[in-house]
Design a protein around this motif. Sequence first.
Motif, PDB file in Angstrom:
ATOM      1  N   PRO A 232     -38.782  35.982 100.466  1.00 35.90           N
ATOM      2  CA  PRO A 232     -39.255  35.168  99.184  1.00 35.90           C
ATOM      3  C   PRO A 232     -40.815  34.868  99.467  1.00 35.90           C
ATOM      4  CG  PRO A 232     -38.413  33.891 101.147  1.00 35.90           C
ATOM      5  CD  PRO A 232     -38.055  35.329 101.432  1.00 35.90           C
ATOM      6  N   VAL A 233     -41.352  35.631 100.457  1.00 39.96           N
ATOM      7  CA  VAL A 233     -42.882  35.726 100.376  1.00 39.96           C
ATOM      8  C   VAL A 233     -43.391  34.386 101.251  1.00 39.96           C
ATOM      9  CG1 VAL A 233     -45.260  36.098  99.520  1.00 39.96           C
ATOM     10  CG2 VAL A 233     -43.169  37.192  98.605  1.00 39.96           C
ATOM     11  N   ALA A 234     -44.142  34.647 102.215  1.00 37.72           N
ATOM     12  CA  ALA A 234     -44.667  33.500 103.216  1.00 37.72           C
ATOM     13  C   ALA A 234     -46.082  33.061 102.330  1.00 37.72           C
ATOM     14  CB  ALA A 234     -45.196  34.013 104.566  1.00 37.72           C
ATOM     15  N   TYR A 235     -46.351  32.018 102.442  1.00 37.53           N
ATOM     16  CA  TYR A 235     -47.473  31.343 101.953  1.00 37.53           C
ATOM     17  C   TYR A 235     -48.319  30.176 102.624  1.00 37.53           C
ATOM     18  CZ  TYR A 235     -45.303  26.882 100.143  1.00 37.53           C
ATOM     19  OH  TYR A 235     -44.595  25.918 100.407  1.00 37.53           O
ATOM     20  N   THR A 236     -49.711  30.190 102.257  1.00 33.30           N
ATOM     21  CA  THR A 236     -50.474  29.283 102.920  1.00 33.30           C
ATOM     22  C   THR A 236     -51.165  28.443 101.741  1.00 33.30           C
ATOM     23  OG1 THR A 236     -51.991  28.902 104.721  1.00 33.30           O
ATOM     24  CG2 THR A 236     -52.576  30.700 103.147  1.00 33.30           C
ATOM     25  N   SER A 237     -51.950  27.564 102.010  1.00 37.28           N
ATOM     26  CA  SER A 237     -52.555  26.683 101.077  1.00 37.28           C
ATOM     27  C   SER A 237     -54.100  26.658 101.101  1.00 37.28           C
ATOM     28  CB  SER A 237     -52.129  25.016 100.950  1.00 37.28           C
ATOM     29  OG  SER A 237     -50.791  25.169 100.847  1.00 37.28           O
ATOM     30  N   TYR A 238     -54.968  26.782 100.003  1.00 39.18           N
ATOM     31  CA  TYR A 238     -56.390  26.962 100.357  1.00 39.18           C
ATOM     32  C   TYR A 238     -56.680  25.893  99.122  1.00 39.18           C
ATOM     33  CZ  TYR A 238     -61.158  28.337  99.333  1.00 39.18           C
ATOM     34  OH  TYR A 238     -62.633  28.571  99.374  1.00 39.18           O
ATOM     35  N   GLN A 239     -57.341  24.685  99.528  1.00 38.27           N
ATOM     36  CA  GLN A 239     -58.121  23.937  98.497  1.00 38.27           C
ATOM     37  C   GLN A 239     -57.139  23.430  97.643  1.00 38.27           C
ATOM     38  OE1 GLN A 239     -62.151  25.350  97.435  1.00 38.27           O
ATOM     39  NE2 GLN A 239     -62.698  25.064  99.638  1.00 38.27           N
ATOM     40  N   GLY A 240     -55.864  23.029  97.953  1.00 40.01           N
ATOM     41  CA  GLY A 240     -54.912  22.614  96.982  1.00 40.01           C
ATOM     42  C   GLY A 240     -54.085  23.528  96.423  1.00 40.01           C
ATOM     43  N   THR A 241     -54.513  24.963  96.418  1.00 38.65           N
ATOM     44  CA  THR A 241     -53.559  25.845  95.761  1.00 38.65           C
ATOM     45  C   THR A 241     -52.750  26.633  96.857  1.00 38.65           C
ATOM     46  OG1 THR A 241     -55.513  27.707  95.792  1.00 38.65           O
ATOM     47  CG2 THR A 241     -55.344  26.035  93.796  1.00 38.65           C
ATOM     48  N   VAL A 306     -64.670  31.718  98.372  1.00 35.35           N
ATOM     49  CA  VAL A 306     -63.888  31.684  99.698  1.00 35.35           C
ATOM     50  C   VAL A 306     -64.988  31.998 100.728  1.00 35.35           C
ATOM     51  CG1 VAL A 306     -62.604  32.302 101.341  1.00 35.35           C
ATOM     52  CG2 VAL A 306     -61.577  32.262  98.891  1.00 35.35           C
ATOM     53  N   GLN A 307     -65.391  31.032 101.573  1.00 40.35           N
ATOM     54  CA  GLN A 307     -66.519  31.109 102.605  1.00 40.35           C
ATOM     55  C   GLN A 307     -66.048  30.960 104.100  1.00 40.35           C
ATOM     56  OE1 GLN A 307     -69.456  31.984 101.487  1.00 40.35           O
ATOM     57  NE2 GLN A 307     -68.843  31.917  99.478  1.00 40.35           N
ATOM     58  N   GLU A 308     -66.647  31.630 105.121  1.00 39.03           N
ATOM     59  CA  GLU A 308     -66.555  31.170 106.564  1.00 39.03           C
ATOM     60  C   GLU A 308     -66.478  29.674 106.605  1.00 39.03           C
ATOM     61  OE1 GLU A 308     -69.057  33.780 108.654  1.00 39.03           O
ATOM     62  OE2 GLU A 308     -68.232  35.853 107.534  1.00 39.03           O
ATOM     63  N   GLY A 309     -65.776  29.338 107.784  1.00 38.76           N
ATOM     64  CA  GLY A 309     -65.624  27.836 108.061  1.00 38.76           C
ATOM     65  C   GLY A 309     -64.911  27.101 107.026  1.00 38.76           C
ATOM     66  N   GLN A 310     -64.332  27.613 106.166  1.00 37.76           N
ATOM     67  CA  GLN A 310     -63.451  26.840 105.314  1.00 37.76           C
ATOM     68  C   GLN A 310     -61.996  27.104 106.149  1.00 37.76           C
ATOM     69  OE1 GLN A 310     -63.887  28.687 101.466  1.00 37.76           O
ATOM     70  NE2 GLN A 310     -65.540  26.901 101.088  1.00 37.76           N
ATOM     71  N   LYS A 311     -61.051  26.183 105.591  1.00 39.72           N
ATOM     72  CA  LYS A 311     -59.672  26.248 106.387  1.00 39.72           C
ATOM     73  C   LYS A 311     -58.510  26.591 105.143  1.00 39.72           C
ATOM     74  CE  LYS A 311     -58.590  24.238 110.155  1.00 39.72           C
ATOM     75  NZ  LYS A 311     -58.326  23.126 111.161  1.00 39.72           N
ATOM     76  N   VAL A 312     -57.714  27.045 105.765  1.00 38.24           N
ATOM     77  CA  VAL A 312     -56.414  27.059 105.018  1.00 38.24           C
ATOM     78  C   VAL A 312     -55.274  26.554 105.869  1.00 38.24           C
ATOM     79  CG1 VAL A 312     -56.742  29.498 104.169  1.00 38.24           C
ATOM     80  CG2 VAL A 312     -55.588  29.135 106.181  1.00 38.24           C
ATOM     81  N   GLU A 313     -54.372  26.055 105.328  1.00 37.88           N
ATOM     82  CA  GLU A 313     -53.235  25.322 106.119  1.00 37.88           C
ATOM     83  C   GLU A 313     -51.875  25.348 105.448  1.00 37.88           C
ATOM     84  OE1 GLU A 313     -53.996  21.155 103.517  1.00 37.88           O
ATOM     85  OE2 GLU A 313     -54.765  21.576 105.318  1.00 37.88           O
TER      86      GLU A 313
END
Length: 313
Positions: A232-241, A306-313
């Motif tokens: 079904p495809v793994a996913y992560t979140s970045y700034q609410g998307t 997208v920049q270095e130092g930002q986070k995904v979750e």
Amino acid sequence: MTKIVFMGTPAFSVPILEGLLTEGYEVLAVVTQPDRPVGRKKIITATPVKEAALKHDLLVLQPEKISGSEELDQIEQLQPDVIVTAAFGQFLPERLLKVPKIGAINVHASLLPKYRGGAPVHYAIINGEKETGVTIMEMIKKMDAGGVYSQKSIPITDQDDVGTMFDKLSSVGKELLLATLPKIVAGSLQPTPQDESQVTFSPNITREEEVIDWQKTATEINNQIRGMHPWPVAYTSYQGTHWKIFKATITAEKTDQAPGTIIERSKKALKIASGEGTVLQIDELQPAGKAQQTIQAFLNGSGQKVQEGQKVE
């Protein structure tokens, strides 16, 4: 001529059905899941097994639920010698299991008793198994608990995902069934009971299990991505998307950045800190509202912010 009712749904099942036809078995009917809406436009689509069955002018039955259905009455009237299932996708009631004169057998994509359930290939890859295989088993009321007629194992390579493994296992399943079925029909092969102490389970993947946990190591996360590709495809979140992650690469790098931190962002690469100081490189993804694309296309397009130092979750 042995008379068979075949039950299956996805592409995995198609070569198995066609193998039976090629070998001269009389397929009285094909039972598959109902047509479902597919894709963003929700186009009503037949299952791969239905499409294959219609090409061979076979009777197709599509019960929403096989238990207590008119289709079950039809199967009883057909009086098959054998019922063969391969990734049908519904639990078979005891009434149905009593219909065939010889028995009901299942082509299961795992080395039983490991990975009973609906997602054995997914879990084998997610858990980092080095091999999986196919089991030809008798069907009983308890899910995937019947005796084993035959098995064949194959390796899982680091490049394999669910899609490639399904293709390989479908071919193995076809050949193993065609080698085993004549012995079952002749009564010369008896099933061997499963070792209940070795049982593990592989229930259908939940939405929660699709979420990437960046506290896990790069290897574990990559196994999850491969074990959920192409569905079904793994996913992560970045700034609410959401980003659906289709492919990644384990790097040899180490980092002291917190898991989920973007530690490298160039025009061609996106690397994210993972558990235990490991680093995962994202190769293909699908940002929300966009098509699946290479990381280079993403970073030079909609991912420019997208920049270095930002986070995904």
